[in-house]
Design a protein around this motif. Structure first.
Motif, PDB file in Angstrom:
ATOM      1  N   VAL A 417       0.839  -1.210   0.000  1.00 59.29           N
ATOM      2  CA  VAL A 417       0.000   0.000   0.000  1.00 59.29           C
ATOM      3  C   VAL A 417       0.864   1.247   0.000  1.00 59.29           C
ATOM      4  O   VAL A 417       0.600   2.213  -0.721  1.00 59.29           O
ATOM      5  CB  VAL A 417      -0.944  -0.014   1.222  1.00 59.29           C
ATOM      6  CG1 VAL A 417      -1.703   1.310   1.336  1.00 59.29           C
ATOM      7  CG2 VAL A 417      -1.923  -1.181   1.139  1.00 59.29           C
ATOM      8  N   LYS A 422      -2.806   4.461   0.263  1.00 56.67           N
ATOM      9  CA  LYS A 422      -3.491   4.257   1.543  1.00 56.67           C
ATOM     10  C   LYS A 422      -4.873   4.898   1.588  1.00 56.67           C
ATOM     11  O   LYS A 422      -5.730   4.443   2.349  1.00 56.67           O
ATOM     12  CB  LYS A 422      -2.629   4.763   2.697  1.00 56.67           C
ATOM     13  CG  LYS A 422      -2.400   6.262   2.739  1.00 56.67           C
ATOM     14  CD  LYS A 422      -1.568   6.613   3.961  1.00 56.67           C
ATOM     15  CE  LYS A 422      -1.360   8.110   4.098  1.00 56.67           C
ATOM     16  NZ  LYS A 422      -0.601   8.434   5.325  1.00 56.67           N
ATOM     17  N   LEU A 455       0.494   3.181   4.859  1.00 55.39           N
ATOM     18  CA  LEU A 455      -0.656   2.314   5.054  1.00 55.39           C
ATOM     19  C   LEU A 455      -1.767   2.938   5.899  1.00 55.39           C
ATOM     20  O   LEU A 455      -2.931   2.920   5.512  1.00 55.39           O
ATOM     21  CB  LEU A 455      -0.206   0.979   5.661  1.00 55.39           C
ATOM     22  CG  LEU A 455      -1.133  -0.205   5.513  1.00 55.39           C
ATOM     23  CD1 LEU A 455      -0.346  -1.492   5.313  1.00 55.39           C
ATOM     24  CD2 LEU A 455      -1.996  -0.379   6.748  1.00 55.39           C
TER      25      LEU A 455
END
Length: 456
Positions: A417, A422, A455
């Motif tokens: 990610v 994100k 993330l």
């Protein structure tokens, strides 16, 4: 405003040269392969060689509440190792030891060793490390573990997580934990080893990995099919995977074919709408049967030409063409690199949908894919100096992830990610999973020092 802490004691506590504050060197570590224009400038670069030295760095960061970004070879395509202003950049590039144990078929590896180097060391002992990202020659094992990297052969042989038997990591408070080991089976306690694989540096700094090795891969037969359209090629993928699990099944569209041909000049069909490269490494008659299944699937789904070979050099040439796709397309302009995956039956609508987004947003999107497992890499080409085209590219980037999620897929199959994706993660996993992820992160890193901005 947070007071800047000088790393004087850190410099004193580590070997000479381990801590770097030279501005020109720091500038070279600001961005990774994702080329995030918002990258910060680290307080210092630290290049440890051992777990004990990593402990020293992490303890100093914890004491002074200084964030820490972990970087492998800097090949992240999702901004996972982008520098943060005022943070320590911990590079694992000098952590390069490896020990191969032929009795247990394992390799104990420090994270800075490159994937290709692990493969070579295993091959010297008559063994094989299967995970093979296209960047295998330049990406590190630590980065592979952090993102659960895949590659061309993972359709049959699995992801990095399938080969990590154990690891050592330094937690945010400086403790060292050793998880798993050389044993094949281990059901003692929670599966914490797997928790760290794919954790993108959020839970600790991985300082050693125990990898499972296999006997050498058998010689492979290669089948190449040219198709008039990407839709025909994607249907051929389903026809193959409904019958067998090939050792490789890779996809390239016309834009990527032409980019590779411009670079390598190997005689690829520039007029083809798509190209599939498949391999079977099944032994003897079983391999011949798989090749026949692949050929028939290609032909029955509209292939204009099908070519099969048992020659390793010919097969490797087509594999190399597929591996060269990203750098070849990058020659056409700046890239936004996608990594979306879907359940295999949704591959045709995903590829068709990406083509529709490309037309609607008037941007070039070259598509390559690990088609055998539904993991695609749409490469959005744009001119960063053209503000309007830049904005259209950004819109396409988000719409591709929205499309994958709507088809029951994922925003990342193997790149992670990072920072670039994100914003779309909650749409894929939902609020409860995001809350659970934050709970785990806060339990292991209560001050949020490790890889901030990734993330979460």
């Amino acid at each position: 405003m947070t007071e800047v802490v000088a790393p004087d004691r850190l410099i004193a506590d580590l070997p000479e040269g381990a801590v770097v504050t030279d501005a020109d060197i720091l500038a070279a570590y600001r961005q990774d392969r994702a080329q995030d224009p918002d990258a910060g400038t680290p307080l210092a670069l630290v290049r440890p060689t051992s777990t004990a030295e990593v402990q020293t760095v992490v303890r100093w960061c914890n004491e002074h509440r200084v964030p820490l970004t972990t970087r492998g070879a800097g090949t992240s395509l999702s901004g996972g190792s982008t520098a943060v202003d005022g943070a320590i950049m911990l590079s694992t590039e000098k952590m390069r030891s490896i020990d191969i144990d032929t009795a247990t078929r394992t390799a104990v590896v420090q994270p800075g060793l490159l994937n290709a180097e692990v493969k070579a060391a295993a091959a010297e002992k008559g063994l094989w490390y299967p995970p093979d990202p296209s960047s295998f020659e330049i990406c590190s094992i630590g980065g592979n573990v952090a993102t659960n990297a895949g590659g061309l052969c993972c359709v049959k042989y699995g992801m990095t997580a399938d080969y990590v038997l154990g690891l050592e990591a330094v937690l945010a408070d400086g403790r060292v934990v050793r998880l798993g080991g050389k044993q094949i089976k281990d059901s003692a306690g929670l599966s914490l080893t797997k928790l760290f694989v794919g954790s993108e540096g959020l839970l600790g700094v991985i300082t050693e990995v125990t990898l499972r090795l296999l006997p050498p891969q058998a010689s492979a037969s290669t089948v190449v099919g040219s198709f008039a359209s990407v839709h025909q090629a994607s249907e051929a993928v389903l026809a193959v995977t409904a019958r067998i699990r090939p050792a490789m099944l890779e996809f390239m569209d016309r834009a990527s074919i032409n980019a590779v041909e411009d670079m390598l000049k190997m005689g690829l069909d520039r007029d083809a709408g798509a190209l599939l490269v498949a391999q079977s490494d099944a032994p003897g008659p079983a391999g011949a049967a798989e090749v026949e299944i692949i050929q028939r699937a290609f032909e029955e789904n509209g292939a204009t030409e099908v070519f099969a070979t048992d020659d390793p050099q010919e097969g490797e040439a087509f594999t190399a063409a597929r591996r060269a796709a990203i750098p070849a397309v990058e020659r056409k302009g700046s890239l936004l690199l996608e990594d979306v995956g879907v359940p295999l039956p949704q591959l045709p609508p995903l590829i068709d949908g990406v083509a529709a987004i490309s037309e609607r947003r008037d941007v070039t999107i070259a598509v390559i894919a690990h088609a055998g497992d539904g993991n695609t890499h749409p490469l959005i080409v744009f001119d960063p100096a053209d503000a309007d085209e830049h904005d259209r590219a950004q819109l396409a980037f988000g719409e591709i992830m929205d499309l994958a999620i709507s088809l029951g897929g994922t925003i990342t199959g193997e790149h992670g990610v990072g920072r670039l994706k994100k914003a779309w993660l909650p749409d894929q996993v939902g609020p409860d999973v995001m809350d659970l992820t934050a709970t785990i992160k806060n339990a292991l890193d209560p001050h949020g020092l490790l890889n901030p901005g990734v993330l979460l």
